[in-house]
Write a protein that holds these residues in place. Structure first.
Motif, PDB file in Angstrom:
ATOM      1  N   VAL A  48       0.829  -1.203   0.000  1.00 25.76           N
ATOM      2  CA  VAL A  48       0.000   0.000   0.000  1.00 25.76           C
ATOM      3  C   VAL A  48       0.865   1.255   0.000  1.00 25.76           C
ATOM      4  O   VAL A  48       1.847   1.337   0.742  1.00 25.76           O
ATOM      5  N   CYS A  49       0.497   2.222  -0.823  1.00 24.24           N
ATOM      6  CA  CYS A  49       1.080   3.564  -0.763  1.00 24.24           C
ATOM      7  C   CYS A  49       0.022   4.475  -0.140  1.00 24.24           C
ATOM      8  O   CYS A  49      -1.104   4.538  -0.643  1.00 24.24           O
ATOM      9  N   ALA A  50       0.356   5.141   0.949  1.00 26.42           N
ATOM     10  CA  ALA A  50      -0.606   6.007   1.635  1.00 26.42           C
ATOM     11  C   ALA A  50       0.082   7.277   2.113  1.00 26.42           C
ATOM     12  O   ALA A  50       1.251   7.246   2.488  1.00 26.42           O
ATOM     13  N   TYR A  51      -0.662   8.371   2.112  1.00 25.80           N
ATOM     14  CA  TYR A  51      -0.089   9.627   2.590  1.00 25.80           C
ATOM     15  C   TYR A  51      -0.172   9.722   4.116  1.00 25.80           C
ATOM     16  O   TYR A  51      -1.040   9.124   4.747  1.00 25.80           O
ATOM     17  N   ILE A  52       0.764  10.470   4.691  1.00 26.56           N
ATOM     18  CA  ILE A  52       0.726  10.781   6.120  1.00 26.56           C
ATOM     19  C   ILE A  52      -0.003  12.114   6.245  1.00 26.56           C
ATOM     20  O   ILE A  52       0.477  13.142   5.787  1.00 26.56           O
ATOM     21  N   SER A  53      -1.170  12.103   6.839  1.00 27.14           N
ATOM     22  CA  SER A  53      -2.014  13.297   6.857  1.00 27.14           C
ATOM     23  C   SER A  53      -1.427  14.421   7.697  1.00 27.14           C
ATOM     24  O   SER A  53      -0.754  14.196   8.709  1.00 27.14           O
ATOM     25  N   SER A  54      -1.694  15.637   7.258  1.00 29.42           N
ATOM     26  CA  SER A  54      -1.261  16.839   7.967  1.00 29.42           C
ATOM     27  C   SER A  54      -2.495  17.610   8.425  1.00 29.42           C
ATOM     28  O   SER A  54      -3.266  18.088   7.587  1.00 29.42           O
ATOM     29  N   PRO A  55      -2.696  17.766   9.734  1.00 29.23           N
ATOM     30  CA  PRO A  55      -3.849  18.536  10.214  1.00 29.23           C
ATOM     31  C   PRO A  55      -3.835  19.973   9.703  1.00 29.23           C
ATOM     32  O   PRO A  55      -4.892  20.541   9.405  1.00 29.23           O
ATOM     33  N   ALA A  56      -2.644  20.564   9.588  1.00 28.51           N
ATOM     34  CA  ALA A  56      -2.556  21.942   9.118  1.00 28.51           C
ATOM     35  C   ALA A  56      -3.006  22.078   7.672  1.00 28.51           C
ATOM     36  O   ALA A  56      -3.513  23.120   7.266  1.00 28.51           O
ATOM     37  N   LEU A  57      -2.848  21.006   6.887  1.00 28.89           N
ATOM     38  CA  LEU A  57      -3.300  21.018   5.497  1.00 28.89           C
ATOM     39  C   LEU A  57      -4.770  20.631   5.378  1.00 28.89           C
ATOM     40  O   LEU A  57      -5.330  20.605   4.289  1.00 28.89           O
ATOM     41  N   ARG A  58      -5.376  20.278   6.516  1.00 26.07           N
ATOM     42  CA  ARG A  58      -6.787  19.888   6.556  1.00 26.07           C
ATOM     43  C   ARG A  58      -7.083  18.708   5.626  1.00 26.07           C
ATOM     44  O   ARG A  58      -8.112  18.663   4.944  1.00 26.07           O
ATOM     45  N   GLU A  59      -6.155  17.756   5.622  1.00 32.25           N
ATOM     46  CA  GLU A  59      -6.361  16.529   4.855  1.00 32.25           C
ATOM     47  C   GLU A  59      -7.161  15.535   5.680  1.00 32.25           C
ATOM     48  O   GLU A  59      -7.123  15.567   6.917  1.00 32.25           O
ATOM     49  N   VAL A  60      -7.872  14.660   5.005  1.00 32.28           N
ATOM     50  CA  VAL A  60      -8.555  13.577   5.717  1.00 32.28           C
ATOM     51  C   VAL A  60      -7.504  12.777   6.484  1.00 32.28           C
ATOM     52  O   VAL A  60      -6.455  12.410   5.948  1.00 32.28           O
ATOM     53  N   ASP A  61      -7.790  12.521   7.737  1.00 34.67           N
ATOM     54  CA  ASP A  61      -6.846  11.836   8.630  1.00 34.67           C
ATOM     55  C   ASP A  61      -6.555  10.406   8.160  1.00 34.67           C
ATOM     56  O   ASP A  61      -7.468   9.675   7.778  1.00 34.67           O
ATOM     57  N   THR A  62      -5.279  10.035   8.178  1.00 38.49           N
ATOM     58  CA  THR A  62      -4.897   8.649   7.866  1.00 38.49           C
ATOM     59  C   THR A  62      -4.212   7.972   9.047  1.00 38.49           C
ATOM     60  O   THR A  62      -3.644   6.893   8.898  1.00 38.49           O
ATOM     61  N   THR A  63      -4.274   8.598  10.224  1.00 34.85           N
ATOM     62  CA  THR A  63      -3.607   8.048  11.403  1.00 34.85           C
ATOM     63  C   THR A  63      -4.022   6.609  11.676  1.00 34.85           C
ATOM     64  O   THR A  63      -3.190   5.736  11.929  1.00 34.85           O
ATOM     65  N   PRO A  87       4.434  -5.507  -7.055  1.00 38.66           N
ATOM     66  CA  PRO A  87       3.600  -4.343  -7.378  1.00 38.66           C
ATOM     67  C   PRO A  87       2.817  -3.821  -6.186  1.00 38.66           C
ATOM     68  O   PRO A  87       2.557  -4.537  -5.218  1.00 38.66           O
ATOM     69  N   VAL A  88       2.446  -2.558  -6.259  1.00 39.09           N
ATOM     70  CA  VAL A  88       1.556  -1.950  -5.266  1.00 39.09           C
ATOM     71  C   VAL A  88       0.119  -2.322  -5.629  1.00 39.09           C
ATOM     72  O   VAL A  88      -0.270  -2.279  -6.793  1.00 39.09           O
ATOM     73  N   ASP A  89      -0.658  -2.686  -4.625  1.00 43.58           N
ATOM     74  CA  ASP A  89      -2.062  -3.031  -4.844  1.00 43.58           C
ATOM     75  C   ASP A  89      -2.981  -1.820  -4.711  1.00 43.58           C
ATOM     76  O   ASP A  89      -4.030  -1.745  -5.359  1.00 43.58           O
TER      77      ASP A  89
END
Length: 292
Positions: free
Chosen positions: A111-126, A200-202
């Motif tokens: 899996v490739c996933a982003y690390i969310s940034s609260p300051a960027l107001r991204e959906v949380d991935t914690t 490969p990434v799924d």
């Protein structure tokens, strides 16, 4: 709901601070929880070049398109700044719960996933990141282990890498106060680059400012994800791999009607969206993965 390691991830993520931008009109989703809404053939073929803005004859269509994108980003910036914190927290929890309980997530081995940034107001991935890392830490849970790759921005020319991590200790705060993987672990071992991986990434879990129901995505104007996803698509063709599923996480405010987002040939569409209410399948690949 999520493992105990969420606290350590959250502690790191809360250190990341940077104001940002985003877009759109409020939208409430009422689709069922699984991939059940759109017929696959409604997805526009590759990147559509439909005209999205009303222009006079003397107006440069390219400039008009980019102006529409800038306007949309500005609107979403205001929308997300004003989002009620309690509602944001509830939507974060709902979205992550849908993801970690979905069959297409559970079956993914890489899996490739982003690390969310609260300051960027991204959906949380914690919770998503914690779910993956807790399985790695559990020696008895080998069948459910996944490789996790997270983004590292290389320069201002839209170049980004995805490096494998096995712990939150592999993350550092970069020059823009966003958590990213260090180049090597505490023992000096280089973190694996996903472009050099043997398997490969799924699944790609992707952030964004806004999305429409055709899968079009409005990014932050840097072009990092579009460029990276195109490079990975080329790699899958070279190695004859099955293309990964690209799934975007979206607050209800960020989902717009079909055709509402202007795109160019450089923009990469999503296979599916995850909102607080449901998963919205778009591409045939999303339908295939959901029905399996």
């Amino acid at each position: 709901m999520f493992s105990h390691s969420r606290a350590s991830v959250s502690g790191l993520i809360n250190r990341a601070k940077k104001a940002v931008t985003l877009i759109t009109q409020p939208r409430t989703l009422a689709s069922p929880l699984l991939f059940t809404s759109h017929p696959a053939n409604e997805r526009l073929a590759s990147q559509s070049h439909r005209s999205f803005a009303t222009m006079n004859r003397n107006e440069d269509p390219i400039e008009a398109l980019f102006q529409q994108k800038r306007s949309l980003r500005s609107r979403m910036c205001k929308e997300l700044r004003n989002m009620d914190p309690l509602r944001r927290s509830e939507e974060d929890a709902a979205i992550q719960s849908i993801v970690v309980n979905a069959p297409w997530f559970k079956s993914s081995k890489s899996v490739c996933a982003y690390i969310s940034s609260p300051a960027l107001r991204e959906v949380d991935t914690t919770g998503i990141v914690s779910e993956i890392l807790s399985k790695l830490a559990n020696e008895s849970d080998v069948p459910n282990r996944k490789k996790l790759y997270v983004p590292r921005v290389e320069d201002r020319n839209s170049n980004m890498r995805m490096l494998r991590i096995s712990s939150v200790d592999d993350l550092i705060v970069n020059s823009m106060n966003i958590l990213e993987p260090a180049l090597s672990d505490s023992n000096g071992k280089q973190h694996e680059d996903v472009m050099e991986a043997r398997d490969p990434v799924d699944l790609f879990i992707v952030p964004g400012l806004a999305f429409d129901r055709c899968g079009r995505r409005l990014g932050r104007s840097g072009g990092y994800y579009d460029l990276f996803l195109k490079k990975y698509q080329e790699l899958t063709k070279e190695r004859k791999w099955k293309e990964p599923l690209c799934v975007a996480l979206s607050y209800s405010k960020q989902i717009m009607e079909e055709g509402a987002i202007a795109v160019t040939s450089n923009d990469v569409s999503m296979d599916a969206l995850v909102s607080p209410a449901s998963v919205i399948p778009i591409s045939p690949a999303a339908w295939e993965r959901s029905m399996g």
